[in-house]
Design a protein around this motif. Structure first.
Motif, PDB file in Angstrom:
ATOM      1  N   UNK A 395       4.846  -0.694 -18.564  1.00 59.46           N
ATOM      2  CA  UNK A 395       4.744  -0.811 -16.955  1.00 59.46           C
ATOM      3  C   UNK A 395       5.325  -1.868 -16.476  1.00 59.46           C
ATOM      4  N   UNK A 396       5.332  -3.069 -17.088  1.00 57.10           N
ATOM      5  CA  UNK A 396       6.001  -4.129 -16.410  1.00 57.10           C
ATOM      6  C   UNK A 396       7.588  -3.933 -16.509  1.00 57.10           C
ATOM      7  N   UNK A 397       8.123  -3.320 -17.423  1.00 59.05           N
ATOM      8  CA  UNK A 397       9.427  -3.055 -17.483  1.00 59.05           C
ATOM      9  C   UNK A 397      10.066  -2.061 -16.330  1.00 59.05           C
ATOM     10  N   UNK A 398       9.178  -1.508 -15.789  1.00 61.16           N
ATOM     11  CA  UNK A 398       9.443  -0.642 -14.455  1.00 61.16           C
ATOM     12  C   UNK A 398       9.504  -1.329 -13.164  1.00 61.16           C
ATOM     13  N   UNK A 399       9.152  -2.780 -13.263  1.00 60.69           N
ATOM     14  CA  UNK A 399       9.348  -3.389 -12.342  1.00 60.69           C
ATOM     15  C   UNK A 399       8.521  -2.862 -10.991  1.00 60.69           C
ATOM     16  N   UNK A 400       7.555  -2.267 -10.984  1.00 62.02           N
ATOM     17  CA  UNK A 400       6.602  -1.432 -10.203  1.00 62.02           C
ATOM     18  C   UNK A 400       6.211  -2.666  -9.166  1.00 62.02           C
ATOM     19  N   UNK A 401       6.206  -2.236  -7.630  1.00 62.77           N
ATOM     20  CA  UNK A 401       5.772  -3.320  -6.747  1.00 62.77           C
ATOM     21  C   UNK A 401       5.366  -2.505  -5.523  1.00 62.77           C
ATOM     22  N   UNK A 402       4.538  -3.019  -4.603  1.00 64.35           N
ATOM     23  CA  UNK A 402       4.028  -2.527  -3.331  1.00 64.35           C
ATOM     24  C   UNK A 402       3.075  -1.418  -3.530  1.00 64.35           C
ATOM     25  N   UNK A 403       2.997  -0.428  -2.642  1.00 64.16           N
ATOM     26  CA  UNK A 403       2.149   0.762  -2.843  1.00 64.16           C
ATOM     27  C   UNK A 403       2.943   2.076  -2.746  1.00 64.16           C
ATOM     28  N   UNK A 405       3.258   6.220  -3.814  1.00 68.35           N
ATOM     29  CA  UNK A 405       2.721   7.556  -3.675  1.00 68.35           C
ATOM     30  C   UNK A 405       2.394   8.130  -4.927  1.00 68.35           C
ATOM     31  N   UNK A 406       1.204   8.894  -4.668  1.00 69.52           N
ATOM     32  CA  UNK A 406       0.830   9.670  -6.002  1.00 69.52           C
ATOM     33  C   UNK A 406       0.879  11.231  -5.784  1.00 69.52           C
ATOM     34  N   UNK A 407       1.485  11.839  -6.805  1.00 67.52           N
ATOM     35  CA  UNK A 407       1.677  13.527  -6.455  1.00 67.52           C
ATOM     36  C   UNK A 407       0.338  14.046  -6.868  1.00 67.52           C
ATOM     37  N   UNK A 454      10.922  10.504 -16.277  1.00 65.51           N
ATOM     38  CA  UNK A 454      10.617  11.251 -15.212  1.00 65.51           C
ATOM     39  C   UNK A 454       9.067  11.043 -14.180  1.00 65.51           C
ATOM     40  N   UNK A 455       8.328  10.339 -14.998  1.00 67.38           N
ATOM     41  CA  UNK A 455       6.990  10.309 -14.488  1.00 67.38           C
ATOM     42  C   UNK A 455       7.039   9.398 -13.293  1.00 67.38           C
ATOM     43  N   UNK A 456       6.280   9.894 -12.386  1.00 66.61           N
ATOM     44  CA  UNK A 456       6.188   9.093 -10.791  1.00 66.61           C
ATOM     45  C   UNK A 456       5.739   7.954 -11.202  1.00 66.61           C
ATOM     46  N   UNK A 457       6.230   6.831 -10.610  1.00 70.50           N
ATOM     47  CA  UNK A 457       5.466   5.402 -10.627  1.00 70.50           C
ATOM     48  C   UNK A 457       4.227   5.607 -10.155  1.00 70.50           C
ATOM     49  N   UNK A 458       3.791   6.219  -9.147  1.00 69.38           N
ATOM     50  CA  UNK A 458       2.302   5.939  -8.656  1.00 69.38           C
ATOM     51  C   UNK A 458       1.477   6.899  -9.354  1.00 69.38           C
ATOM     52  N   UNK A 492     -14.974   5.482  -8.835  1.00 71.24           N
ATOM     53  CA  UNK A 492     -15.019   6.323  -7.424  1.00 71.24           C
ATOM     54  C   UNK A 492     -14.370   7.816  -7.833  1.00 71.24           C
ATOM     55  N   UNK A 493     -14.928   8.829  -7.303  1.00 73.38           N
ATOM     56  CA  UNK A 493     -14.295  10.145  -7.625  1.00 73.38           C
ATOM     57  C   UNK A 493     -13.184  10.437  -6.683  1.00 73.38           C
ATOM     58  N   UNK A 494     -13.084   9.693  -5.559  1.00 73.55           N
ATOM     59  CA  UNK A 494     -12.105  10.117  -4.472  1.00 73.55           C
ATOM     60  C   UNK A 494     -10.714   9.687  -5.197  1.00 73.55           C
ATOM     61  N   UNK A 495      -9.807  10.449  -5.223  1.00 73.92           N
ATOM     62  CA  UNK A 495      -8.295  10.160  -5.854  1.00 73.92           C
ATOM     63  C   UNK A 495      -7.381  10.059  -4.742  1.00 73.92           C
ATOM     64  N   UNK A 496      -6.907   8.911  -4.449  1.00 73.42           N
ATOM     65  CA  UNK A 496      -6.060   8.310  -3.335  1.00 73.42           C
ATOM     66  C   UNK A 496      -4.716   9.036  -3.308  1.00 73.42           C
ATOM     67  N   UNK A 497      -4.057   9.168  -2.042  1.00 72.81           N
ATOM     68  CA  UNK A 497      -2.675   9.545  -2.065  1.00 72.81           C
ATOM     69  C   UNK A 497      -1.529   8.478  -2.355  1.00 72.81           C
ATOM     70  N   UNK A 498      -2.267   7.309  -2.528  1.00 73.89           N
ATOM     71  CA  UNK A 498      -1.144   6.278  -2.854  1.00 73.89           C
ATOM     72  C   UNK A 498      -1.876   5.027  -3.485  1.00 73.89           C
TER      73      UNK A 498
END
Length: 546
Positions: A395-403, A405-407, A454-458, A492-498
């Motif tokens: 995960x760290x290697x991907x340089x993830x930042x910010x908010x 989006x989730x598919x 190919x995995x979406x970051x979110x 929580x059972x709620x799955x967010x869009x981001x």
């Protein structure tokens, strides 16, 4: 929302807690309580020491100390062990005059309501010592299964043995002291008076108890139900206030219900309320017990009768979660052979998240299981720590930042993960074993997902956050680090869009190559501290081969 009261079997203050005790009610109750908090349920997780037990007297005699001194030293050790293991209780309340008043108020109400009966019973008697023998003061043969047993209840089959029912009785304080029998007049609570209500109670909860414990309840109900001693001729405990039994003590086991009402009140902290306030039926609290199989008779039946005897005043337990015995290197825990590992020693050597996870994975839920140092090492580092940290690195290697989006596909996978965690944590199918296995299953899957470009970051972040939230009731230090960094670990059972990006906290690395090469021997290399011979929970007090 109604409060849930989670009660772990009250530990007898005749020593510290070893990992056999910890893998039973204390960790299981803690993980369940943490899960409920993560779902937004108000929870009080509580217990208190069981100072009145006869095992305090027998252990103090063997160690050459006083019961008072042993209780004080043991309580401090037990509290330190619970804290070291990350057990989320407020602490252990003092066994003081407030406690004793709560106990006496509870039993006096039953006395004044005419619930007790006077009986003349035949008790084993140590001839030279001039003392009556019961519970931890006597050992012999169980009349039901013929296994070796202490007085009161058989550890092997779980059946009670009152008064003179134990075969071949011997004094545990002085095995050479000849044992005879003497009559004593005591007060009892007839359990048969509550058979109809007991039958209805267990019918309503059919399928909610683990199989072995449910079988024992069926066996007990199929026989004439015993009369519960209320007073006993003894020299240690809470003095009985009844004129018929002047000079006797309350039978130690009947303190359980007022004891946990007191510990609940103390843990909540609003001392302006009556001690039994949180257990009153009108508040509709859900009460869940965690205890061992050899405690089924006491917590599952005897203590229930004491609640029923108060009419409809108190809430009844929703379910009892009962564990089996945890062996060490294939054999019973034994204080006489130093065949045990104190909980506080183990977490001083191995980081407690890793210890908690291994105990959760191997806890004796449906059958006896075995602890070994080799298996702990394998779980902690090969199965959990190494892949967990590899996922953190990916995960760290991907340089993830910010908010991010989730598919829809990512939300569906996260929802499926969450459902599996809920099914492992929720009653009546509660199982730390299955939750720990679920963590390992998704850990392997998410490592592959993180390696796929190919995995979406979110999607990756949401699913890793779900893994972390599902593991949080077990991996408490890792969860604390994530929460401090702002990660939402609610279930929580709620799955967010981001979802906000975050760094997955790493687990502790293996300390050295020597640790990796460590293997068990017949006797563990962590020897017990010299405090005492060990301890148990109410129904699980110290016995030599525990």
């Amino acid at each position: 929302m109604s409060r849930t009261i989670v009660v772990a079997a009250t530990p007898t203050s005749n020593g510290d807690l070893h990992i056999g005790h910890m893998a039973g009610p204390y960790l299981a109750g803690d993980v369940y309580a943490r899960y409920l908090r993560a779902t937004g349920v108000p929870v009080t997780y509580t217990t208190c020491t069981d100072d009145s037990q006869s095992y305090v007297v027998s252990t103090a005699r063997r160690l050459g100390t006083t019961p008072e001194s042993l209780c004080a030293t043991s309580t401090a050790a037990i509290e330190a062990s619970l804290s070291a293991m990350g057990i989320s209780m407020t602490g252990l309340p003092p066994i003081d005059e407030v406690y004793r008043h709560a106990v006496l108020e509870f039993v006096t109400a039953l006395y004044e309501a005419g619930r007790f009966r006077t009986r003349t019973v035949r008790l084993p008697y140590a001839t030279r010592a001039g003392t009556y023998l019961f519970d931890g003061l006597v050992t012999g043969t169980c009349p039901v299964c013929l296994a070796g047993s202490s007085g009161g209840v058989c550890e092997a089959c779980g059946h009670p043995n009152n008064y003179d029912q134990l075969l071949d009785p011997r004094s545990t304080v002085d095995p050479d002291d000849p044992v005879s029998y003497r009559d004593a007049e005591i007060l009892v609570l007839p359990m048969e008076d509550y058979r109809d209500r007991l039958t209805a109670y267990f019918a309503e909860r059919a399928g909610k108890w683990r199989t072995h414990a449910a079988q024992l309840i069926g066996e007990l109900l199929a026989r004439p139900l015993p009369e519960i001693p209320v007073t006993i001729p003894a020299g240690w405990g809470v003095p009985a206030p009844f004129p018929e039994t002047h000079g006797q003590m309350l039978y130690p086991w009947i303190e359980a219900m007022p004891a946990v009402m007191y510990s609940t009140w103390w843990s909540v902290g609003d001392t302006a309320l009556p001690v039994d306030e949180h257990w009153r039926a009108e508040h509709d609290a859900e009460v869940v017990y965690f205890h061992g199989y050899d405690n089924v008779y006491h917590w599952g039946l005897m203590d229930l009768v004491f609640l029923l005897a108060h009419g409809d005043r108190y809430v009844l337990p929703a379910v009892n979660v009962c564990n089996e015995f945890y062996d060490l290197a294939g054999e019973k825990f034994s204080t006489s052979r130093n065949h045990l590992i104190w909980s506080v020693d183990l977490v001083a050597e191995v980081p407690r998240d890793l210890v908690r996870f291994h105990l959760a994975l191997t806890a004796p839920e449906q059958a006896r299981t075995n602890f070994s140092r080799e298996a702990l090492h394998d779980t902690a580092y090969r199965r959990l720590g190494t892949p967990w940290n590899a996922l953190a690195d990916a995960m760290s290697a991907r340089g993830l930042a910010g908010t991010l989006p989730v598919t829809p596909a990512g939300r569906r996978r996260a929802a499926a993960m969450l459902e599996r965690f809920h099914s492992g944590y929720a009653l009546p199918g509660y199982s730390m074993n299955r939750v720990a296995e679920t963590v390992l299953t998704h850990l392997a899957r998410l490592r592959d997902l993180a390696a796929d470009p190919t995995t979406a970051h979110g999607d990756l972040v949401l699913e890793v956050r779900t893994l972390l939230a599902g593991a949080a009731p077990i991996l408490v230090d890792t969860a604390e680090a994530a929460t401090a960094a702002g990660v939402d670990l609610s279930l929580s059972a709620v799955q967010p869009d981001s979802v906000p990006a975050f760094e997955l906290p790493r687990l502790p690395e293996e300390a050295s190559h020597e640790a990796a090469d460590h293997r068990d021997s017949a006797v563990p290399d962590l020897l017990p501290l010299p405090l005492s011979a060990g301890a148990g929970a109410r129904g699980r007090p110290l016995r030599d081969e525990r």
